[in-house]
Structure formats: structure tokens, C-alpha cells
Write a protein that holds these residues in place. Structure first.
Motif, short mmCIF file in Angstrom:
data_model
loop_
_atom_site.label_atom_id
_atom_site.label_comp_id
_atom_site.label_asym_id
_atom_site.label_seq_id
_atom_site.Cartn_x
_atom_site.Cartn_y
_atom_site.Cartn_z
N ASP A 70 -7.34 -21.76 -1.96
CA ASP A 70 -7.00 -23.14 -2.09
C ASP A 70 -6.04 -22.95 -3.02
N ALA A 71 -6.26 -23.39 -4.31
CA ALA A 71 -5.22 -22.91 -5.27
C ALA A 71 -4.45 -22.26 -5.50
N PHE A 72 -4.80 -20.49 -5.10
CA PHE A 72 -3.24 -20.07 -4.88
C PHE A 72 -2.67 -20.57 -4.24
N CYS A 73 -2.89 -20.79 -3.26
CA CYS A 73 -2.14 -20.88 -1.94
C CYS A 73 -1.34 -22.56 -2.35
N ARG A 74 -1.62 -23.52 -2.80
CA ARG A 74 -0.87 -24.25 -3.50
C ARG A 74 -0.44 -24.24 -4.59
N THR A 75 -0.10 -23.07 -5.39
CA THR A 75 0.84 -22.62 -5.93
C THR A 75 2.02 -21.61 -6.09
N SER A 76 1.79 -21.40 -5.21
CA SER A 76 2.39 -19.67 -4.24
C SER A 76 2.60 -19.00 -3.21
N SER A 77 3.30 -18.59 -2.65
CA SER A 77 3.59 -17.84 -1.49
C SER A 77 2.92 -17.97 0.08
N CYS A 78 1.57 -17.59 -1.24
CA CYS A 78 -0.06 -17.84 -0.39
C CYS A 78 -0.09 -16.67 0.63
N SER A 79 0.56 -14.50 0.32
CA SER A 79 0.02 -13.92 1.47
C SER A 79 -0.71 -12.75 0.50
N LEU A 80 -1.93 -13.43 1.49
CA LEU A 80 -3.37 -12.89 0.93
C LEU A 80 -4.08 -12.60 2.01
#
Length: 85
Positions: A69-79
Motif C-alpha cells: 500500500d505504501a509503495f503504491c501511494r508513492t510510486s507508479s505501483c507496477s508490481l
């Protein structure tokens, strides 16, 4: 916990670079066995978008979802290359 994760991230990153520099076949999967909180897997999936990153542990911890969640809020969230089993 964070220091060990970042240290391991740097080590894996170096090993992948060595493998690629030697002309070996491409790396298709990275397995994070006993992944615990899962931060290493998240970092690997971001750093190597063309590689399938599989996090493995007995149970999926809440921290794993919080990192996502934190990663997706701060980047393009292409995981899309990250999974937990």
C-alpha cells in the motif's frame, strides 16, 4: 530488520548484475523464501520489473500488505511481477 533487508537487497542486486554480465540466460524468477514482512520482495519486484518475484512464507503478514500500500501511494505501483504464496 530494515538494515538487513537493505543489505540483502544490495547483495542480490550485485549477484544479478554478475550473472547478467557473464552472459548467462536471463533470470526469470527470484524467490524470497521465509520472506517475513516481505519488504525485500517488494524492493526486488520494483528493481527487476521483468523478473517474477515470489515471496514465500507460512502466512502472509499484515506488514506485506502495508508495504504494498505504501509503495503504491508513492510510486507508479507496477508490481504485477510480485506474488505471495
Amino acid at each position: 530488520m530494515l538494515f538487513e533487508t537493505l543489505e540483502t537487497f544490495a547483495l542480490v542486486q550485485r549477484q544479478v548484475a554478475i550473472i547478467r554480465a557473464r552472459g548467462h540466460e536471463s533470470i526469470e524468477h527470484i524467490f524470497d523464501l521465509a520472506c517475513g514482512h516481505g519488504l525485500l520482495g517488494v524492493l526486488m519486484a520494483h528493481r527487476f520489473p521483468g523478473v517474477r518475484v515470489v515471496c514465500v512464507d507460512l502466512e502472509r503478514r499484515a506488514a506485506f500488505d502495508h508495504y504494498l500500500d505504501a509503495f503504491c501511494r508513492t510510486s507508479s505501483c507496477s508490481l504485477r511481477n510480485l506474488e505471495f504464496i
